[in-house]
Design a protein around this motif. Structure first.
Motif, short mmCIF file in Angstrom:
data_model
loop_
_atom_site.label_atom_id
_atom_site.label_comp_id
_atom_site.label_asym_id
_atom_site.label_seq_id
_atom_site.Cartn_x
_atom_site.Cartn_y
_atom_site.Cartn_z
N LEU A 1 0.82 -1.21 0.00
CA LEU A 1 0.00 0.00 0.00
C LEU A 1 0.86 1.26 0.00
N LYS A 2 0.36 2.30 -0.64
CA LYS A 2 1.10 3.55 -0.72
C LYS A 2 1.34 4.16 0.66
N ASP A 3 0.30 4.16 1.51
CA ASP A 3 0.41 4.79 2.82
C ASP A 3 0.70 3.81 3.95
N GLY A 4 0.77 2.51 3.64
CA GLY A 4 0.94 1.51 4.69
C GLY A 4 2.37 1.36 5.15
N THR A 5 2.56 0.47 6.12
CA THR A 5 3.90 0.17 6.62
C THR A 5 4.09 -1.35 6.57
N ASP A 6 5.33 -1.79 6.62
CA ASP A 6 5.61 -3.21 6.64
C ASP A 6 5.03 -3.84 7.90
N PRO A 7 4.42 -5.04 7.78
CA PRO A 7 3.82 -5.67 8.96
C PRO A 7 4.87 -6.16 9.95
N LYS A 8 4.50 -6.17 11.21
CA LYS A 8 5.39 -6.66 12.27
C LYS A 8 5.37 -8.19 12.28
N ILE A 9 6.48 -8.79 12.65
CA ILE A 9 6.54 -10.24 12.80
C ILE A 9 5.92 -10.59 14.15
N LEU A 10 4.92 -11.47 14.10
CA LEU A 10 4.21 -11.88 15.31
C LEU A 10 4.81 -13.16 15.87
N PRO A 11 4.50 -13.49 17.13
CA PRO A 11 4.96 -14.78 17.67
C PRO A 11 4.26 -15.93 16.93
N ASP A 12 4.88 -17.10 16.90
CA ASP A 12 4.34 -18.26 16.17
C ASP A 12 2.90 -18.59 16.56
N SER A 13 2.55 -18.37 17.80
CA SER A 13 1.22 -18.73 18.28
C SER A 13 0.12 -17.88 17.63
N GLU A 14 0.49 -16.73 17.06
CA GLU A 14 -0.49 -15.83 16.44
C GLU A 14 -0.86 -16.25 15.01
N TYR A 15 -0.12 -17.20 14.43
CA TYR A 15 -0.38 -17.63 13.06
C TYR A 15 -1.20 -18.92 13.06
N PRO A 16 -2.02 -19.15 12.01
CA PRO A 16 -2.85 -20.36 11.96
C PRO A 16 -1.99 -21.62 11.82
N GLU A 17 -2.51 -22.73 12.29
CA GLU A 17 -1.76 -24.00 12.30
C GLU A 17 -1.41 -24.47 10.89
N TRP A 18 -2.32 -24.28 9.92
CA TRP A 18 -2.08 -24.77 8.56
C TRP A 18 -0.87 -24.11 7.90
N LEU A 19 -0.52 -22.91 8.36
CA LEU A 19 0.61 -22.19 7.77
C LEU A 19 1.92 -22.98 7.91
N TRP A 20 2.07 -23.67 9.03
CA TRP A 20 3.32 -24.39 9.29
C TRP A 20 3.41 -25.68 8.49
N ARG A 21 2.31 -26.11 7.86
CA ARG A 21 2.32 -27.35 7.07
C ARG A 21 2.41 -27.09 5.57
N LEU A 22 2.46 -25.82 5.15
CA LEU A 22 2.46 -25.50 3.73
C LEU A 22 3.68 -26.06 2.98
N LEU A 23 4.81 -26.10 3.64
CA LEU A 23 6.03 -26.56 2.97
C LEU A 23 6.33 -28.04 3.20
N ASP A 24 5.40 -28.76 3.84
CA ASP A 24 5.60 -30.19 4.03
C ASP A 24 5.62 -30.88 2.67
N LYS A 25 6.44 -31.93 2.57
CA LYS A 25 6.56 -32.67 1.32
C LYS A 25 5.28 -33.46 1.08
N LYS A 26 4.71 -33.33 -0.12
CA LYS A 26 3.47 -34.03 -0.46
C LYS A 26 3.82 -35.29 -1.25
N PRO A 27 3.02 -36.37 -1.09
CA PRO A 27 3.34 -37.62 -1.79
C PRO A 27 3.16 -37.49 -3.30
N ALA A 28 4.03 -38.18 -4.04
CA ALA A 28 3.97 -38.18 -5.50
C ALA A 28 2.84 -39.09 -5.97
N LEU A 29 2.45 -38.95 -7.22
CA LEU A 29 1.37 -39.77 -7.77
C LEU A 29 1.72 -41.25 -7.72
#
Length: 134
Positions: free
Chosen positions: A68-96
């Motif tokens: 945003l033009k008038d916004g600021t960079d967001p602050k880094i929050l503690p891990d507990s403030e983020y949803p649980e699914w976020l930590w699983r995004l980079l998990d290796k997924k099984p191949a076909l």
């Protein structure tokens, strides 16, 4: 004999053109490994740029995330403030191939969705290649 003198004259002209081009700076040489030689100012541009941000700012904010033009960079929050699914995004997924070896009935819903998507994609590619050959 006349032919040899023309060749000599042409080679002298090309050498003269080469030296003129070199003097003008339009002549380009290449170093070993295919990299172009740099001019006098080339070394300075290779030096790493010093960051103007302090270490404290880098460790407390997501630098460059503001769009945003008038916004600021967001602050880094503690891990507990983020949803649980976020930590699983980079998990290796099984191949076909791995999913095909398992029983479909026992697969979790997410793996079943992945299996259907990848299997459909593979069948479409196979159909396309057979149609392209015919």
């Amino acid at each position: 004999m006349h032919h040899e003198s023309d060749m000599a004259l042409n080679s002298i002209k090309s050498l003269r053109n080469l030296s003129v081009a070199k003097a003008l700076g339009s002549y380009r040489t290449f170093a070993v490994g295919g990299k172009a030689k740099k001019g006098k100012g080339g070394a300075a541009s290779d030096a790493p740029k010093q960051s103007t941000l302090s270490k404290e700012v880098k460790s407390t904010t997501v630098v460059g995330a503001n769009i945003l033009k008038d916004g600021t960079d967001p602050k880094i929050l503690p891990d507990s403030e983020y949803p649980e699914w976020l930590w699983r995004l980079l998990d290796k997924k099984p191949a076909l191939s791995e999913l095909r070896r398992k029983k479909i009935e026992t697969l979790p819903y997410e793996d079943l969705k992945r299996f259907v998507k990848l299997d459909n994609r593979a069948r479409i590619k196979e159909n396309n290649t057979t149609r392209a050959k015919n």
